[in-house]
Design a protein around this motif. Structure first.
Motif, PDB file in Angstrom:
ATOM      1  N   TYR A 100      42.188  35.249  45.053  1.00 51.50           N
ATOM      2  CA  TYR A 100      41.431  34.131  44.461  1.00 51.50           C
ATOM      3  C   TYR A 100      40.000  34.039  44.979  1.00 51.50           C
ATOM      4  N   GLY A 101      39.580  35.041  45.790  1.00 51.71           N
ATOM      5  CA  GLY A 101      38.180  35.113  46.200  1.00 51.71           C
ATOM      6  C   GLY A 101      37.871  34.625  47.601  1.00 51.71           C
ATOM      7  N   ASP A 102      38.868  34.128  48.320  1.00 53.51           N
ATOM      8  CA  ASP A 102      38.654  33.699  49.704  1.00 53.51           C
ATOM      9  C   ASP A 102      39.067  34.804  50.673  1.00 53.51           C
ATOM     10  N   ARG A 103      38.471  34.773  51.845  1.00 52.50           N
ATOM     11  CA  ARG A 103      38.879  35.616  52.969  1.00 52.50           C
ATOM     12  C   ARG A 103      39.507  34.652  53.969  1.00 52.50           C
ATOM     13  N   THR A 104      40.707  34.940  54.443  1.00 46.75           N
ATOM     14  CA  THR A 104      41.430  33.993  55.276  1.00 46.75           C
ATOM     15  C   THR A 104      41.998  34.642  56.533  1.00 46.75           C
ATOM     16  N   PHE A 105      42.223  33.801  57.548  1.00 48.06           N
ATOM     17  CA  PHE A 105      43.047  34.190  58.692  1.00 48.06           C
ATOM     18  C   PHE A 105      43.864  32.991  59.121  1.00 48.06           C
ATOM     19  N   VAL A 125      39.362  31.281  37.025  1.00 52.20           N
ATOM     20  CA  VAL A 125      40.815  31.172  37.094  1.00 52.20           C
ATOM     21  C   VAL A 125      41.466  32.370  36.410  1.00 52.20           C
ATOM     22  N   GLU A 126      40.893  32.794  35.295  1.00 53.95           N
ATOM     23  CA  GLU A 126      41.452  33.943  34.578  1.00 53.95           C
ATOM     24  C   GLU A 126      41.382  35.198  35.439  1.00 53.95           C
ATOM     25  N   GLU A 127      40.275  35.383  36.161  1.00 56.59           N
ATOM     26  CA  GLU A 127      40.128  36.549  37.033  1.00 56.59           C
ATOM     27  C   GLU A 127      41.141  36.522  38.175  1.00 56.59           C
ATOM     28  N   TRP A 128      41.339  35.335  38.790  1.00 58.87           N
ATOM     29  CA  TRP A 128      42.277  35.325  39.905  1.00 58.87           C
ATOM     30  C   TRP A 128      43.716  35.418  39.428  1.00 58.87           C
ATOM     31  N   ASP A 129      44.040  34.867  38.247  1.00 59.38           N
ATOM     32  CA  ASP A 129      45.387  35.049  37.700  1.00 59.38           C
ATOM     33  C   ASP A 129      45.658  36.529  37.435  1.00 59.38           C
ATOM     34  N   LYS A 130      44.680  37.218  36.872  1.00 57.30           N
ATOM     35  CA  LYS A 130      44.830  38.652  36.602  1.00 57.30           C
ATOM     36  C   LYS A 130      44.993  39.427  37.912  1.00 57.30           C
ATOM     37  N   ALA A 131      44.185  39.112  38.903  1.00 58.75           N
ATOM     38  CA  ALA A 131      44.252  39.805  40.193  1.00 58.75           C
ATOM     39  C   ALA A 131      45.544  39.507  40.952  1.00 58.75           C
ATOM     40  N   SER A 132      46.172  38.369  40.665  1.00 58.95           N
ATOM     41  CA  SER A 132      47.391  37.984  41.381  1.00 58.95           C
ATOM     42  C   SER A 132      48.592  38.811  40.966  1.00 58.95           C
ATOM     43  N   GLY A 133      48.532  39.416  39.787  1.00 59.32           N
ATOM     44  CA  GLY A 133      49.662  40.194  39.312  1.00 59.32           C
ATOM     45  C   GLY A 133      50.715  39.367  38.601  1.00 59.32           C
ATOM     46  N   GLY A 134      50.319  38.228  38.039  1.00 54.66           N
ATOM     47  CA  GLY A 134      51.286  37.506  37.234  1.00 54.66           C
ATOM     48  C   GLY A 134      51.339  35.995  37.398  1.00 54.66           C
ATOM     49  N   LEU A 135      50.549  35.426  38.272  1.00 53.74           N
ATOM     50  CA  LEU A 135      50.538  33.974  38.397  1.00 53.74           C
ATOM     51  C   LEU A 135      49.798  33.350  37.225  1.00 53.74           C
ATOM     52  N   LYS A 136      50.138  32.104  36.917  1.00 53.79           N
ATOM     53  CA  LYS A 136      49.446  31.343  35.879  1.00 53.79           C
ATOM     54  C   LYS A 136      49.003  30.034  36.506  1.00 53.79           C
ATOM     55  N   THR A 137      47.702  29.826  36.577  1.00 48.16           N
ATOM     56  CA  THR A 137      47.127  28.658  37.239  1.00 48.16           C
ATOM     57  C   THR A 137      46.711  27.613  36.216  1.00 48.16           C
ATOM     58  N   THR A 138      47.038  26.357  36.491  1.00 51.24           N
ATOM     59  CA  THR A 138      46.569  25.222  35.714  1.00 51.24           C
ATOM     60  C   THR A 138      45.818  24.317  36.667  1.00 51.24           C
TER      61      THR A 138
END
Length: 158
Positions: A112-117, A138-151
């Motif tokens: 989703y575009g964040d870097r985390t630890f 949102v469309e980009e991160w849903d696509k990158a997630s491999g199948g999640l759908k965000t609302t």
């Protein structure tokens, strides 16, 4: 007379068996700043608040039977404090490690575009830190997630 402090809409409370030591550690490891410290006549912490950016936490000792520090409940956490940083998350991770944090998840880019630890402090609290490193739709991160759908709801500010 000093003007009254107006905190953000909400923050979190974290409880430590040694809250005075926790205040020092949170400053050293994460760069939190003490904004209020109240001690009683015996020098014990009565109340404290620390800020980071526009957020805050209260740090204290368990004071009622429904409150516990992680060490009092087998190291379990019932919450994880999430802190969003503006820059240099890798340096913050190293700062926390140098202060004695146990790094549970090394810095890693998320879909989703964040870097985390994620790390655990000496009192047993788990902390999650994130920095937005890539602004995605949102469309980009849903696509990158491999199948999640965000609302997203009307309160989303991402």
């Amino acid at each position: 007379m000093a003007e009254a402090h107006k905190p953000p809409t909400f923050g979190s409370s974290v409880y430590y068996e040694d809250p005075m030591a926790a205040l020092e550690w949170l400053e050293r490891a994460f760069g939190f700043e003490r904004s209020m410290v109240i001690v009683d006549g015996d020098g014990n912490l009565a109340h404290s608040e620390m800020t980071f950016g526009d957020g805050y936490i209260m740090v204290g000792k368990p004071w009622a039977d429904f409150i516990a520090a992680p060490g009092q409940v087998g190291g379990k956490n019932t919450q994880m404090v999430h802190v969003h940083v503006a820059s240099d998350i890798d340096a913050l991770c190293e700062r926390a490690r140098a202060a004695g944090a146990i790094i549970k998840m090394e810095c890693e880019d998320q879909f989703y575009g964040d870097r985390t630890f994620r790390c655990v402090d000496p009192g047993g609290h788990t902390w999650n830190f994130a920095q937005t490193v890539q602004k995605l739709s949102v469309e980009e991160w849903d696509k990158a997630s491999g199948g999640l759908k965000t609302t997203l709801g009307p309160g989303w500010k991402g």
